[in-house]
Design an enzyme around this catalytic site. Structure first.
Site, PDB file in Angstrom:
ATOM      1  N   GLU A   1       0.846  -1.192   0.000  1.00 40.59           N
ATOM      2  CA  GLU A   1       0.000   0.000   0.000  1.00 40.59           C
ATOM      3  C   GLU A   1       0.879   1.238   0.000  1.00 40.59           C
ATOM      4  OE1 GLU A   1      -3.240  -0.127  -1.060  1.00 40.59           O
ATOM      5  OE2 GLU A   1      -3.597  -1.522   0.577  1.00 40.59           O
TER       6      GLU A   1
ATOM      7  N   THR B   1       2.893   1.986  -2.206  1.00 45.19           N
ATOM      8  CA  THR B   1       4.179   1.619  -2.820  1.00 45.19           C
ATOM      9  C   THR B   1       4.198   1.976  -4.305  1.00 45.19           C
ATOM     10  OG1 THR B   1       3.235  -0.578  -3.127  1.00 45.19           O
ATOM     11  CG2 THR B   1       4.715  -0.297  -1.260  1.00 45.19           C
ATOM     12  N   ASP B   2       3.002   2.115  -4.910  1.00 45.94           N
ATOM     13  CA  ASP B   2       2.934   2.271  -6.374  1.00 45.94           C
ATOM     14  C   ASP B   2       3.653   3.529  -6.850  1.00 45.94           C
ATOM     15  OD1 ASP B   2       0.971   3.821  -5.147  1.00 45.94           O
ATOM     16  OD2 ASP B   2      -0.605   3.349  -6.613  1.00 45.94           O
TER      17      ASP B   2
ATOM     18  N   SER C   1     -28.094   2.055 -16.828  1.00 46.89           N
ATOM     19  CA  SER C   1     -27.525   1.563 -15.569  1.00 46.89           C
ATOM     20  C   SER C   1     -28.647   0.933 -14.755  1.00 46.89           C
ATOM     21  CB  SER C   1     -26.899   2.712 -14.772  1.00 46.89           C
ATOM     22  OG  SER C   1     -26.652   2.280 -13.450  1.00 46.89           O
TER      23      SER C   1
ATOM     24  N   SER D   1     -12.747  -1.143  -6.049  1.00 48.10           N
ATOM     25  CA  SER D   1     -12.558  -0.656  -7.404  1.00 48.10           C
ATOM     26  C   SER D   1     -13.672  -0.964  -8.382  1.00 48.10           C
ATOM     27  CB  SER D   1     -11.257  -1.212  -7.940  1.00 48.10           C
ATOM     28  OG  SER D   1     -10.433  -0.167  -8.214  1.00 48.10           O
ATOM     29  N   SER D   2     -14.859  -0.466  -8.082  1.00 44.48           N
ATOM     30  CA  SER D   2     -15.990  -0.667  -8.989  1.00 44.48           C
ATOM     31  C   SER D   2     -15.766   0.061 -10.315  1.00 44.48           C
ATOM     32  CB  SER D   2     -17.279  -0.187  -8.341  1.00 44.48           C
ATOM     33  OG  SER D   2     -17.123   1.122  -7.843  1.00 44.48           O
TER      34      SER D   2
ATOM     35  N   GLU E   1      -9.932   7.245 -16.597  1.00 43.90           N
ATOM     36  CA  GLU E   1      -9.968   7.945 -15.299  1.00 43.90           C
ATOM     37  C   GLU E   1      -9.273   9.302 -15.416  1.00 43.90           C
ATOM     38  OE1 GLU E   1     -11.129   6.799 -12.221  1.00 43.90           O
ATOM     39  OE2 GLU E   1     -11.379   4.650 -12.531  1.00 43.90           O
TER      40      GLU E   1
ATOM     41  N   ASP F   1      -5.560  -1.002 -10.315  1.00 42.52           N
ATOM     42  CA  ASP F   1      -6.946  -1.470 -10.290  1.00 42.52           C
ATOM     43  C   ASP F   1      -7.351  -2.079 -11.632  1.00 42.52           C
ATOM     44  OD1 ASP F   1      -6.843  -0.372  -7.825  1.00 42.52           O
ATOM     45  OD2 ASP F   1      -8.200   1.295  -8.229  1.00 42.52           O
TER      46      ASP F   1
ATOM     47  N   TYR G   1      -3.071  12.485   1.017  1.00 44.39           N
ATOM     48  CA  TYR G   1      -2.394  11.633   0.031  1.00 44.39           C
ATOM     49  C   TYR G   1      -1.279  12.435  -0.663  1.00 44.39           C
ATOM     50  CZ  TYR G   1      -1.882   9.080  -4.423  1.00 44.39           C
ATOM     51  OH  TYR G   1      -1.386   8.421  -5.522  1.00 44.39           O
TER      52      TYR G   1
END
Length: 384
Positions: free
Chosen positions: A33, A35-36, A67, A124-125, A159, A171, A221
Protein backbone atom coordinates in the site's frame (compact mmCIF):
# COMPACT_ATOMS: atom_id res chain seq x y z
CA UNK A 1 -23.15 -11.51 -10.44
CA UNK A 2 -26.40 -12.39 -12.15
CA UNK A 3 -26.46 -12.75 -15.95
CA UNK A 4 -30.21 -13.41 -16.04
CA UNK A 5 -30.98 -10.17 -14.24
CA UNK A 6 -28.88 -8.14 -16.69
CA UNK A 7 -30.36 -9.96 -19.68
CA UNK A 8 -33.97 -9.41 -18.59
CA UNK A 9 -33.35 -5.67 -18.15
CA UNK A 10 -31.53 -5.46 -21.49
CA UNK A 11 -34.46 -7.11 -23.30
CA UNK A 12 -36.94 -4.86 -21.53
CA UNK A 13 -35.13 -1.57 -22.26
CA UNK A 14 -34.11 -2.27 -25.84
CA UNK A 15 -35.66 -4.02 -28.81
CA UNK A 16 -36.40 -7.39 -27.20
CA UNK A 17 -33.28 -9.04 -28.67
CA UNK A 18 -30.11 -10.07 -26.85
CA UNK A 19 -26.43 -9.22 -27.27
CA UNK A 20 -23.12 -10.50 -25.91
CA UNK A 21 -22.47 -10.51 -22.16
CA UNK A 22 -19.13 -9.49 -20.59
CA UNK A 23 -17.84 -9.31 -17.04
CA UNK A 24 -14.90 -7.84 -15.14
CA UNK A 25 -14.07 -8.15 -11.45
CA UNK A 26 -13.28 -5.72 -8.68
CA UNK A 27 -10.05 -6.33 -6.79
CA UNK A 28 -8.39 -6.57 -3.44
CA UNK A 29 -4.77 -5.76 -2.69
CA UNK A 30 -3.33 -8.23 -0.19
CA UNK A 31 -0.29 -6.12 0.64
CA UNK A 32 1.72 -3.26 -0.89
CA UNK A 33 0.00 0.00 0.00
CA UNK A 34 1.35 3.44 -1.05
CA UNK A 35 4.18 1.62 -2.82
CA UNK A 36 2.93 2.27 -6.37
CA UNK A 37 4.01 5.92 -6.67
CA UNK A 38 7.32 5.00 -5.04
CA UNK A 39 8.28 2.64 -7.87
CA UNK A 40 7.60 -0.44 -5.73
CA UNK A 41 5.38 -3.51 -5.95
CA UNK A 42 1.68 -4.05 -5.38
CA UNK A 43 0.02 -7.43 -4.89
CA UNK A 44 -3.59 -7.43 -6.07
CA UNK A 45 -6.03 -10.16 -7.04
CA UNK A 46 -9.35 -10.12 -8.89
CA UNK A 47 -12.39 -11.07 -6.82
CA UNK A 48 -15.72 -12.82 -7.34
CA UNK A 49 -17.62 -9.51 -7.38
CA UNK A 50 -17.66 -7.12 -10.30
CA UNK A 51 -19.61 -5.76 -13.26
CA UNK A 52 -21.68 -7.50 -15.92
CA UNK A 53 -22.74 -5.77 -19.14
CA UNK A 54 -24.82 -6.89 -22.09
CA UNK A 55 -23.86 -5.13 -25.30
CA UNK A 56 -25.22 -5.18 -28.84
CA UNK A 57 -24.14 -2.98 -31.79
CA UNK A 58 -27.18 -0.94 -32.93
CA UNK A 59 -26.12 0.19 -36.40
CA UNK A 60 -25.92 3.89 -35.48
CA UNK A 61 -23.25 6.21 -34.05
CA UNK A 62 -25.13 6.59 -30.77
CA UNK A 63 -24.49 4.66 -27.55
CA UNK A 64 -27.65 3.90 -25.59
CA UNK A 65 -26.73 2.93 -22.05
CA UNK A 66 -28.87 1.83 -19.12
CA UNK A 67 -27.53 1.56 -15.57
CA UNK A 68 -29.65 -1.13 -13.94
CA UNK A 69 -28.52 -0.30 -10.40
CA UNK A 70 -29.14 3.45 -10.75
CA UNK A 71 -32.24 3.01 -12.97
CA UNK A 72 -30.78 5.71 -15.22
CA UNK A 73 -30.70 5.87 -19.04
CA UNK A 74 -28.30 7.99 -21.12
CA UNK A 75 -27.60 8.37 -24.86
CA UNK A 76 -24.40 9.88 -26.24
CA UNK A 77 -22.43 10.17 -29.47
CA UNK A 78 -18.84 9.03 -29.96
CA UNK A 79 -17.13 12.36 -30.68
CA UNK A 80 -15.14 14.26 -28.04
CA UNK A 81 -17.82 16.95 -27.75
CA UNK A 82 -20.52 14.33 -27.05
CA UNK A 83 -19.39 13.64 -23.45
CA UNK A 84 -22.42 12.86 -21.26
CA UNK A 85 -23.05 14.70 -18.00
CA UNK A 86 -23.92 11.67 -15.85
CA UNK A 87 -20.74 10.60 -14.08
CA UNK A 88 -21.38 6.85 -14.53
CA UNK A 89 -21.86 7.32 -18.28
CA UNK A 90 -18.56 9.19 -18.57
CA UNK A 91 -16.72 5.95 -17.74
CA UNK A 92 -18.31 4.19 -20.72
CA UNK A 93 -17.86 7.25 -22.96
CA UNK A 94 -14.21 7.54 -21.89
CA UNK A 95 -13.52 3.91 -22.73
CA UNK A 96 -15.13 4.39 -26.17
CA UNK A 97 -12.95 7.45 -26.82
CA UNK A 98 -9.74 5.78 -25.61
CA UNK A 99 -10.42 2.73 -27.83
CA UNK A 100 -11.09 5.01 -30.82
CA UNK A 101 -7.76 6.79 -30.15
CA UNK A 102 -6.08 3.37 -30.36
CA UNK A 103 -7.57 2.64 -33.76
CA UNK A 104 -10.62 0.55 -32.82
CA UNK A 105 -13.61 1.41 -35.02
CA UNK A 106 -16.17 1.75 -32.23
CA UNK A 107 -19.76 2.21 -33.42
CA UNK A 108 -23.00 2.81 -31.55
CA UNK A 109 -24.36 0.07 -29.29
CA UNK A 110 -27.11 -0.67 -26.79
CA UNK A 111 -25.98 -1.71 -23.33
CA UNK A 112 -27.30 -2.45 -19.86
CA UNK A 113 -25.01 -3.16 -16.91
CA UNK A 114 -25.11 -4.02 -13.24
CA UNK A 115 -22.56 -4.66 -10.53
CA UNK A 116 -22.15 -6.22 -7.14
CA UNK A 117 -18.87 -4.54 -6.22
CA UNK A 118 -19.76 -2.53 -3.11
CA UNK A 119 -19.29 1.18 -3.83
CA UNK A 120 -16.84 3.03 -1.61
CA UNK A 121 -15.40 -0.13 -0.05
CA UNK A 122 -12.12 0.11 -1.94
CA UNK A 123 -12.70 -2.81 -4.32
CA UNK A 124 -12.56 -0.66 -7.40
CA UNK A 125 -15.99 -0.67 -8.99
CA UNK A 126 -14.91 1.97 -11.54
CA UNK A 127 -11.99 -0.16 -12.81
CA UNK A 128 -14.37 -3.14 -13.11
CA UNK A 129 -16.71 -1.03 -15.24
CA UNK A 130 -13.89 0.28 -17.46
CA UNK A 131 -12.37 -3.16 -17.97
CA UNK A 132 -15.73 -4.68 -18.87
CA UNK A 133 -16.28 -2.17 -21.66
CA UNK A 134 -12.65 -2.10 -22.85
CA UNK A 135 -12.67 -5.89 -23.17
CA UNK A 136 -16.10 -5.88 -24.85
CA UNK A 137 -15.33 -3.15 -27.40
CA UNK A 138 -12.07 -4.88 -28.28
CA UNK A 139 -14.00 -8.10 -28.84
CA UNK A 140 -16.92 -6.59 -30.76
CA UNK A 141 -15.24 -3.85 -32.82
CA UNK A 142 -11.51 -4.47 -32.65
CA UNK A 143 -11.23 -8.16 -33.57
CA UNK A 144 -9.16 -8.42 -30.36
CA UNK A 145 -6.33 -6.35 -31.77
CA UNK A 146 -5.49 -4.57 -28.51
CA UNK A 147 -3.51 -6.60 -25.96
CA UNK A 148 -4.48 -6.95 -22.32
CA UNK A 149 -1.90 -4.45 -21.13
CA UNK A 150 -3.29 -1.78 -23.41
CA UNK A 151 -6.83 -2.59 -22.21
CA UNK A 152 -5.72 -1.86 -18.62
CA UNK A 153 -4.18 1.42 -19.84
CA UNK A 154 -7.48 2.30 -21.57
CA UNK A 155 -9.19 2.14 -18.18
CA UNK A 156 -6.49 4.21 -16.51
CA UNK A 157 -6.59 6.81 -19.32
CA UNK A 158 -10.39 6.98 -18.97
CA UNK A 159 -9.97 7.94 -15.30
CA UNK A 160 -7.31 10.54 -16.14
CA UNK A 161 -8.94 12.12 -19.18
CA UNK A 162 -12.69 11.81 -18.57
CA UNK A 163 -13.27 11.31 -14.85
CA UNK A 164 -10.64 13.60 -13.31
CA UNK A 165 -8.94 10.90 -11.23
CA UNK A 166 -5.15 10.65 -11.46
CA UNK A 167 -4.97 6.95 -10.54
CA UNK A 168 -2.22 4.38 -10.97
CA UNK A 169 -2.57 1.24 -13.10
CA UNK A 170 -3.14 -1.36 -10.35
CA UNK A 171 -6.95 -1.47 -10.29
CA UNK A 172 -7.41 -1.83 -14.04
CA UNK A 173 -4.46 -4.22 -14.28
CA UNK A 174 -5.95 -6.57 -11.67
CA UNK A 175 -9.36 -6.40 -13.32
CA UNK A 176 -7.97 -7.39 -16.73
CA UNK A 177 -5.23 -9.84 -15.68
CA UNK A 178 -6.94 -11.53 -12.73
CA UNK A 179 -6.62 -15.31 -12.46
CA UNK A 180 -8.52 -17.66 -10.18
CA UNK A 181 -6.36 -18.98 -7.33
CA UNK A 182 -3.55 -16.47 -7.99
CA UNK A 183 -2.45 -13.05 -6.85
CA UNK A 184 -0.36 -10.84 -9.12
CA UNK A 185 2.84 -9.11 -8.11
CA UNK A 186 3.05 -6.03 -10.29
CA UNK A 187 6.27 -4.04 -10.47
CA UNK A 188 4.95 -0.47 -10.69
CA UNK A 189 8.15 0.78 -12.30
CA UNK A 190 8.74 -1.75 -15.08
CA UNK A 191 5.13 -3.07 -15.23
CA UNK A 192 6.53 -6.60 -15.18
CA UNK A 193 4.22 -9.00 -13.38
CA UNK A 194 4.22 -12.48 -11.96
CA UNK A 195 1.46 -14.75 -10.65
CA UNK A 196 1.77 -16.32 -7.19
CA UNK A 197 -0.46 -19.13 -5.88
CA UNK A 198 -3.12 -18.01 -3.42
CA UNK A 199 -5.24 -20.92 -2.31
CA UNK A 200 -5.50 -20.66 1.46
CA UNK A 201 -7.21 -23.94 2.33
CA UNK A 202 -8.73 -23.72 5.79
CA UNK A 203 -8.75 -19.90 5.66
CA UNK A 204 -11.21 -17.32 4.41
CA UNK A 205 -10.54 -13.84 3.06
CA UNK A 206 -13.04 -11.31 4.37
CA UNK A 207 -13.33 -7.53 4.22
CA UNK A 208 -14.82 -5.65 7.14
CA UNK A 209 -16.04 -2.26 5.95
CA UNK A 210 -15.98 0.51 8.57
CA UNK A 211 -18.50 2.43 6.41
CA UNK A 212 -16.52 5.59 7.10
CA UNK A 213 -14.73 7.89 4.70
CA UNK A 214 -12.76 10.72 6.26
CA UNK A 215 -12.60 13.89 4.23
CA UNK A 216 -8.88 14.65 4.34
CA UNK A 217 -7.96 11.71 2.12
CA UNK A 218 -6.88 13.56 -1.05
CA UNK A 219 -4.88 16.39 0.57
CA UNK A 220 -3.23 13.91 2.96
CA UNK A 221 -2.39 11.63 0.03
CA UNK A 222 -0.60 14.48 -1.79
CA UNK A 223 1.28 15.33 1.40
CA UNK A 224 2.47 11.73 1.74
CA UNK A 225 3.75 11.79 -1.84
CA UNK A 226 5.65 15.01 -1.14
CA UNK A 227 7.26 13.43 1.95
CA UNK A 228 8.46 10.48 -0.13
CA UNK A 229 9.88 12.81 -2.79
CA UNK A 230 11.66 14.89 -0.13
CA UNK A 231 13.31 11.77 1.31
CA UNK A 232 14.43 10.65 -2.17
CA UNK A 233 15.89 14.13 -2.89
CA UNK A 234 17.95 14.00 0.31
CA UNK A 235 19.20 10.46 -0.37
CA UNK A 236 20.09 11.34 -3.99
CA UNK A 237 22.83 13.72 -2.77
CA UNK A 238 24.91 10.71 -1.73
CA UNK A 239 23.34 8.13 -4.03
CA UNK A 240 22.65 9.82 -7.38
CA UNK A 241 21.34 6.58 -8.95
CA UNK A 242 18.31 6.59 -6.63
CA UNK A 243 15.10 7.37 -8.51
CA UNK A 244 12.39 6.19 -6.09
CA UNK A 245 12.19 4.98 -2.50
CA UNK A 246 12.13 1.54 -4.09
CA UNK A 247 15.87 2.01 -4.77
CA UNK A 248 16.62 2.91 -1.15
CA UNK A 249 17.65 0.84 1.85
CA UNK A 250 17.06 1.72 5.50
CA UNK A 251 20.84 2.36 5.76
CA UNK A 252 20.62 5.05 3.06
CA UNK A 253 17.67 6.62 4.82
CA UNK A 254 19.47 6.57 8.19
CA UNK A 255 22.56 8.32 6.80
CA UNK A 256 20.37 11.13 5.42
CA UNK A 257 18.37 11.46 8.64
CA UNK A 258 19.82 14.85 9.54
CA UNK A 259 18.59 16.37 6.28
CA UNK A 260 15.04 14.98 6.44
CA UNK A 261 12.22 16.13 8.71
CA UNK A 262 11.07 13.60 11.28
CA UNK A 263 7.74 13.25 9.50
CA UNK A 264 9.33 12.63 6.08
CA UNK A 265 11.67 10.08 7.67
CA UNK A 266 8.73 8.13 9.11
CA UNK A 267 6.89 8.15 5.78
CA UNK A 268 9.95 6.87 3.92
CA UNK A 269 10.65 4.22 6.56
CA UNK A 270 7.14 2.81 6.09
CA UNK A 271 7.49 2.66 2.29
CA UNK A 272 10.94 1.01 2.28
CA UNK A 273 9.69 -1.63 4.75
CA UNK A 274 6.43 -2.15 2.86
CA UNK A 275 8.20 -2.80 -0.46
CA UNK A 276 10.22 -5.52 1.29
CA UNK A 277 7.07 -6.97 2.91
CA UNK A 278 5.53 -7.58 -0.53
CA UNK A 279 8.58 -9.64 -1.52
CA UNK A 280 8.48 -11.52 1.81
CA UNK A 281 4.80 -12.38 1.30
CA UNK A 282 5.53 -13.72 -2.20
CA UNK A 283 8.24 -15.99 -0.77
CA UNK A 284 5.86 -17.17 1.96
CA UNK A 285 3.09 -17.97 -0.53
CA UNK A 286 5.43 -20.10 -2.63
CA UNK A 287 5.97 -22.20 0.52
CA UNK A 288 2.27 -22.19 1.44
CA UNK A 289 3.16 -20.33 4.64
CA UNK A 290 0.01 -18.34 5.43
CA UNK A 291 1.08 -17.59 9.02
CA UNK A 292 3.94 -15.41 7.73
CA UNK A 293 1.58 -13.78 5.23
CA UNK A 294 -0.71 -12.86 8.13
CA UNK A 295 2.14 -11.53 10.26
CA UNK A 296 3.24 -9.24 7.41
CA UNK A 297 -0.34 -7.93 7.06
CA UNK A 298 -0.31 -6.90 10.73
CA UNK A 299 3.08 -5.23 10.21
CA UNK A 300 1.63 -3.27 7.28
CA UNK A 301 -1.28 -2.08 9.39
CA UNK A 302 1.06 -0.97 12.14
CA UNK A 303 3.19 0.93 9.60
CA UNK A 304 0.17 2.58 7.97
CA UNK A 305 -1.22 3.56 11.36
CA UNK A 306 1.93 4.72 13.19
CA UNK A 307 4.47 5.68 10.50
CA UNK A 308 2.39 6.68 7.48
CA UNK A 309 -0.52 7.84 9.64
CA UNK A 310 -3.29 7.04 7.18
CA UNK A 311 -5.42 4.85 9.42
CA UNK A 312 -8.25 6.08 11.65
CA UNK A 313 -9.84 5.12 14.95
CA UNK A 314 -12.39 2.79 13.37
CA UNK A 315 -9.80 0.85 11.35
CA UNK A 316 -7.38 0.55 14.26
CA UNK A 317 -10.25 -0.76 16.36
CA UNK A 318 -11.09 -3.43 13.76
CA UNK A 319 -7.42 -4.38 13.46
CA UNK A 320 -7.00 -4.77 17.24
CA UNK A 321 -10.21 -6.77 17.41
CA UNK A 322 -8.97 -9.12 14.68
CA UNK A 323 -5.75 -9.68 16.61
CA UNK A 324 -7.65 -10.36 19.85
CA UNK A 325 -9.85 -12.89 18.02
CA UNK A 326 -6.80 -14.81 16.75
CA UNK A 327 -7.23 -13.74 13.11
CA UNK A 328 -4.12 -14.76 11.12
CA UNK A 329 -3.67 -11.43 9.32
CA UNK A 330 -5.47 -8.09 9.21
CA UNK A 331 -4.73 -4.61 7.88
CA UNK A 332 -6.35 -1.50 6.46
CA UNK A 333 -6.78 -1.95 2.70
CA UNK A 334 -6.46 0.96 0.29
CA UNK A 335 -5.27 4.51 0.76
CA UNK A 336 -6.60 4.78 4.31
CA UNK A 337 -8.73 7.27 6.28
CA UNK A 338 -11.66 4.88 6.17
CA UNK A 339 -12.82 1.95 4.09
CA UNK A 340 -12.11 -1.69 4.93
CA UNK A 341 -9.79 -3.97 6.74
CA UNK A 342 -8.81 -7.11 4.83
CA UNK A 343 -8.59 -10.19 7.03
CA UNK A 344 -7.14 -13.68 6.57
CA UNK A 345 -9.18 -15.80 8.98
CA UNK A 346 -9.03 -19.49 9.89
CA UNK A 347 -12.33 -21.20 9.06
CA UNK A 348 -12.94 -22.26 12.65
CA UNK A 349 -12.56 -18.68 13.95
CA UNK A 350 -14.62 -17.02 11.23
CA UNK A 351 -18.07 -16.97 12.86
CA UNK A 352 -16.78 -15.75 16.22
CA UNK A 353 -14.67 -13.04 14.60
CA UNK A 354 -17.52 -11.69 12.44
CA UNK A 355 -19.99 -11.72 15.33
CA UNK A 356 -17.47 -9.96 17.55
CA UNK A 357 -16.62 -7.40 14.88
CA UNK A 358 -20.30 -6.55 14.35
CA UNK A 359 -21.24 -6.40 18.04
CA UNK A 360 -18.23 -4.56 19.41
CA UNK A 361 -17.96 -2.10 16.51
CA UNK A 362 -21.64 -1.21 16.89
CA UNK A 363 -21.25 -0.85 20.64
CA UNK A 364 -18.38 1.63 20.16
CA UNK A 365 -19.37 3.54 17.00
CA UNK A 366 -23.17 3.19 16.98
CA UNK A 367 -23.42 1.47 13.60
CA UNK A 368 -22.69 -1.95 12.14
CA UNK A 369 -19.76 -2.61 9.80
CA UNK A 370 -20.46 -4.35 6.49
CA UNK A 371 -18.88 -7.72 5.83
CA UNK A 372 -17.80 -9.00 2.40
CA UNK A 373 -16.39 -12.45 1.79
CA UNK A 374 -14.15 -12.50 -1.26
CA UNK A 375 -12.72 -15.29 -3.38
CA UNK A 376 -9.84 -14.74 -5.81
CA UNK A 377 -11.27 -15.11 -9.33
CA UNK A 378 -10.73 -14.54 -13.06
CA UNK A 379 -10.29 -11.23 -14.89
CA UNK A 380 -12.22 -9.61 -17.76
CA UNK A 381 -13.98 -12.11 -20.02
CA UNK A 382 -16.92 -12.81 -22.29
CA UNK A 383 -19.64 -14.84 -20.57
CA UNK A 384 -22.21 -15.41 -23.34
Amino acid sequence: MDIEHVRSRFIKHFDGTTGAVYASPGRINLIGEHTDYNGGFVFPGAIDKGMIAEIKPNGTDIVKAYSIDLKDYVEFGLKEEDAPRASWARYIFGVCREMIKRGVDVKGFNTAFSGDVPLGAGMSSSAALESTYAYALNDLFGDNKIDKFELAKVGQATEHNYCGVNCGIMDQFASVFGKQGSLIRLDCRSLEYQYFPFDPKGYRLVLVDSVVKHELASSAYNKRRQSCEAAVAAIQKKHPHVEFLRDCTMEMLEESKAEISEEDFMRAEYVIEEIQRVLDVCDALEKGDYETVGQKMYETHHGMSKLYEVSCEELDFLNDLAFDCGVTGSRVMGGGFGGCTINLVKEELYDTFIQNAKDKFKEKFGRSPKVYDVVISDGARRLV
